[in-house]
Design a protein around this motif. Structure first.
Motif, PDB file in Angstrom:
ATOM      1  N   LEU A 199      26.731 -23.267 -24.580  1.00 31.63           N
ATOM      2  CA  LEU A 199      25.838 -23.332 -25.434  1.00 31.63           C
ATOM      3  C   LEU A 199      25.469 -21.959 -25.840  1.00 31.63           C
ATOM      4  O   LEU A 199      25.047 -21.568 -26.933  1.00 31.63           O
ATOM      5  CB  LEU A 199      24.530 -23.981 -24.907  1.00 31.63           C
ATOM      6  CG  LEU A 199      24.475 -25.556 -24.617  1.00 31.63           C
ATOM      7  CD1 LEU A 199      23.431 -26.131 -23.786  1.00 31.63           C
ATOM      8  CD2 LEU A 199      24.836 -26.331 -26.094  1.00 31.63           C
ATOM      9  N   LYS A 200      25.714 -21.000 -24.814  1.00 33.15           N
ATOM     10  CA  LYS A 200      25.258 -19.660 -25.008  1.00 33.15           C
ATOM     11  C   LYS A 200      26.392 -18.825 -25.890  1.00 33.15           C
ATOM     12  O   LYS A 200      26.059 -18.101 -26.948  1.00 33.15           O
ATOM     13  CB  LYS A 200      25.245 -18.895 -23.539  1.00 33.15           C
ATOM     14  CG  LYS A 200      24.839 -17.411 -23.923  1.00 33.15           C
ATOM     15  CD  LYS A 200      24.946 -16.587 -22.369  1.00 33.15           C
ATOM     16  CE  LYS A 200      24.564 -15.178 -22.400  1.00 33.15           C
ATOM     17  NZ  LYS A 200      24.724 -14.707 -21.328  1.00 33.15           N
ATOM     18  N   ASN A 201      27.546 -19.421 -25.688  1.00 34.47           N
ATOM     19  CA  ASN A 201      28.653 -18.687 -26.798  1.00 34.47           C
ATOM     20  C   ASN A 201      29.030 -19.283 -28.038  1.00 34.47           C
ATOM     21  O   ASN A 201      30.063 -18.651 -28.883  1.00 34.47           O
ATOM     22  CB  ASN A 201      29.910 -18.277 -25.851  1.00 34.47           C
ATOM     23  CG  ASN A 201      29.573 -17.468 -24.681  1.00 34.47           C
ATOM     24  OD1 ASN A 201      29.330 -16.141 -24.696  1.00 34.47           O
ATOM     25  ND2 ASN A 201      29.339 -17.597 -23.348  1.00 34.47           N
ATOM     26  N   LYS A 202      28.710 -20.440 -28.269  1.00 35.65           N
ATOM     27  CA  LYS A 202      29.214 -21.526 -29.318  1.00 35.65           C
ATOM     28  C   LYS A 202      28.073 -21.949 -29.826  1.00 35.65           C
ATOM     29  O   LYS A 202      27.207 -22.447 -29.454  1.00 35.65           O
ATOM     30  CB  LYS A 202      30.302 -22.484 -28.617  1.00 35.65           C
ATOM     31  CG  LYS A 202      30.824 -23.346 -30.036  1.00 35.65           C
ATOM     32  CD  LYS A 202      31.773 -22.443 -30.916  1.00 35.65           C
ATOM     33  CE  LYS A 202      32.298 -23.467 -31.752  1.00 35.65           C
ATOM     34  NZ  LYS A 202      33.249 -22.837 -32.636  1.00 35.65           N
ATOM     35  N   LYS A 203      28.149 -21.450 -31.443  1.00 34.34           N
ATOM     36  CA  LYS A 203      26.906 -22.030 -32.284  1.00 34.34           C
ATOM     37  C   LYS A 203      27.520 -23.127 -32.926  1.00 34.34           C
ATOM     38  O   LYS A 203      28.889 -23.406 -33.151  1.00 34.34           O
ATOM     39  CB  LYS A 203      26.558 -20.748 -33.010  1.00 34.34           C
ATOM     40  CG  LYS A 203      26.205 -19.590 -32.363  1.00 34.34           C
ATOM     41  CD  LYS A 203      25.039 -19.936 -31.290  1.00 34.34           C
ATOM     42  CE  LYS A 203      24.592 -18.675 -30.780  1.00 34.34           C
ATOM     43  NZ  LYS A 203      23.561 -18.801 -29.716  1.00 34.34           N
ATOM     44  N   PHE A 243      17.624 -28.589 -21.819  1.00 29.20           N
ATOM     45  CA  PHE A 243      18.950 -28.458 -22.905  1.00 29.20           C
ATOM     46  C   PHE A 243      18.516 -29.163 -24.018  1.00 29.20           C
ATOM     47  O   PHE A 243      17.702 -30.123 -24.020  1.00 29.20           O
ATOM     48  CB  PHE A 243      20.095 -29.364 -22.252  1.00 29.20           C
ATOM     49  CG  PHE A 243      20.600 -28.707 -20.823  1.00 29.20           C
ATOM     50  CD1 PHE A 243      21.628 -27.692 -21.112  1.00 29.20           C
ATOM     51  CD2 PHE A 243      20.434 -28.845 -19.814  1.00 29.20           C
ATOM     52  CE1 PHE A 243      22.320 -27.069 -20.146  1.00 29.20           C
ATOM     53  CE2 PHE A 243      21.173 -28.140 -18.642  1.00 29.20           C
ATOM     54  CZ  PHE A 243      21.910 -27.333 -18.767  1.00 29.20           C
ATOM     55  N   THR A 247      28.254 -25.750 -19.029  1.00 26.15           N
ATOM     56  CA  THR A 247      27.471 -26.185 -20.251  1.00 26.15           C
ATOM     57  C   THR A 247      26.609 -25.130 -20.850  1.00 26.15           C
ATOM     58  O   THR A 247      26.677 -24.982 -21.962  1.00 26.15           O
ATOM     59  CB  THR A 247      26.704 -27.435 -19.643  1.00 26.15           C
ATOM     60  OG1 THR A 247      27.381 -28.645 -19.447  1.00 26.15           O
ATOM     61  CG2 THR A 247      25.903 -28.164 -21.108  1.00 26.15           C
ATOM     62  N   ASN A 248      25.983 -24.519 -19.800  1.00 30.98           N
ATOM     63  CA  ASN A 248      25.150 -23.197 -20.343  1.00 30.98           C
ATOM     64  C   ASN A 248      25.852 -22.349 -21.041  1.00 30.98           C
ATOM     65  O   ASN A 248      25.717 -21.755 -21.930  1.00 30.98           O
ATOM     66  CB  ASN A 248      24.598 -22.710 -19.094  1.00 30.98           C
ATOM     67  CG  ASN A 248      23.028 -23.452 -18.896  1.00 30.98           C
ATOM     68  OD1 ASN A 248      22.325 -23.723 -19.724  1.00 30.98           O
ATOM     69  ND2 ASN A 248      22.731 -23.831 -17.513  1.00 30.98           N
ATOM     70  N   LEU A 249      27.243 -21.939 -20.444  1.00 27.94           N
ATOM     71  CA  LEU A 249      27.913 -20.931 -20.881  1.00 27.94           C
ATOM     72  C   LEU A 249      28.515 -21.424 -22.604  1.00 27.94           C
ATOM     73  O   LEU A 249      28.496 -20.658 -23.205  1.00 27.94           O
ATOM     74  CB  LEU A 249      29.170 -20.678 -20.018  1.00 27.94           C
ATOM     75  CG  LEU A 249      28.977 -19.860 -18.881  1.00 27.94           C
ATOM     76  CD1 LEU A 249      30.248 -19.899 -17.942  1.00 27.94           C
ATOM     77  CD2 LEU A 249      28.467 -18.666 -19.104  1.00 27.94           C
ATOM     78  N   SER A 296      26.639 -25.279 -15.133  1.00 30.77           N
ATOM     79  CA  SER A 296      26.784 -23.884 -15.446  1.00 30.77           C
ATOM     80  C   SER A 296      27.645 -23.609 -16.622  1.00 30.77           C
ATOM     81  O   SER A 296      27.539 -22.796 -17.624  1.00 30.77           O
ATOM     82  CB  SER A 296      27.530 -23.311 -14.267  1.00 30.77           C
ATOM     83  OG  SER A 296      26.614 -23.063 -12.983  1.00 30.77           O
TER      84      SER A 296
END
Length: 202
Positions: free
Chosen positions: A7-11, A37, A3-5, A1
Motif C-alpha cells: 500500500l505504501k509503494n503502489k498507488k 486498512f 500488505t502495508n509495504l 507487514s
C-alpha cells in the motif's frame, strides 16, 4: 507487514486480498486491529488450495514473498495460482536462496528448502508461465547468514538472536539494504540471500 509495504509503494490499487493460512498468526494480526486498512483491502484466513476464482475473482498480480519455501508442494501451488490470474497477469516471487545456508533459522521458520535459480526455474511450468526475469539479490546477507545461522547456529528466539536482530539487524536494514538496492539497479549479482522471479501468465 507486506500488505502495508504494498500500500505504501503502489498507488491506484483497486483491490488487495491478503491471505494467511495460520490461524495463530491471523488471530495475532486481528488483535492488533485491522481497521487501519482501506476498504479495498481484505484479509482471509485460508490456504490457497482452499480457494477458487469463482469465490475470489481474478487478479492482475499474485505476490509470493517468502511463501513458497513454506509449501511442501511448491510447484503445485504455482500451478494452482495460474487460474487466479487475469490474461497476461504476473506472479512476483522472492524466496530464500542457497541450500548450503539451510540452518536452524530455516528449521525454526518452517522452511522446506532454500532455492537456487535452477531450483526455482524447475518448479515453473513452461506451459503456464513465461519467466520474464530471474535473479539473486542481497549478496552481503549471505555472509551474515552463514556466520550467525550456519556456523554459530544462533536461534532467533534466544538472547543472542534477539540482540543480533536488534543491533546488527537494524544497521543492516537501515544502511546495507538501501545501498545494495541502489547497486542492484545496475548490477545483477551471481549469488545472494534471496532469489527472485517475475512470471507472466501464458
Amino acid at each position: 507487514s507486506f500488505t502495508n509495504l504494498i500500500l505504501k509503494n503502489k498507488k491506484g490499487i483497486k483491490r488487495l486480498l491478503s491471505i494467511e493460512p495460520s490461524e495463530v498468526l491471523m488471530e495475532d494480526f486481528k488483535n492488533k486491529g485491522t481497521d487501519v486498512f482501506p476498504d479495498f483491502v481484505e484479509f482471509q484466513n485460508k490456504d490457497i488450495f482452499q480457494m477458487n476464482p469463482a469465490q475470489t475473482g481474478k487478479f492482475d498480480t499474485i505476490i509470493y514473498i517468502h511463501v513458497l519455501e513454506h509449501i511442501e508442494e511448491d510447484r503445485k501451488a504455482l500451478n494452482y495460482s495460474h487460474q487466479f490470474l487475469k490474461e497476461d497477469g504476473k506472479v512476483l516471487i522472492e524466496v530464500p536462496a542457497l541450500p548450503f545456508l539451510f540452518s536452524v533459522h530455516d528449521e525454526m521458520l518452517g522452511h522446506y528448502r532454500r532455492y537456487t535459480k535452477k531450483m526455482l526455474r524447475n518448479i515453473v511450468d513452461p506451459e503456464k508461465y513465461t519467466i520474464e526475469k530471474l535473479w539473486y539479490n542481497d549478496p552481503i546477507g549471505v555472509v551474515g547468514s552463514f556466520i550467525f545461522f550456519k556456523m554459530r547456529k544462533v536461534k532467533l528466539n534466544s538472547k543472542e538472536g534477539i540482540s543480533t536482530v536488534k543491533n546488527q539487524g537494524k544497521l543492516y536494514d537501515k544502511y546495507l539494504i538501501p545501498l545494495q538496492g541502489e547497486i542492484e539497479k545496475y548490477i545483477t549479482f551471481p549469488f545472494g540471500l534471496s532469489v527472485n522471479a517475475i512470471l507472466k501468465k501464458k
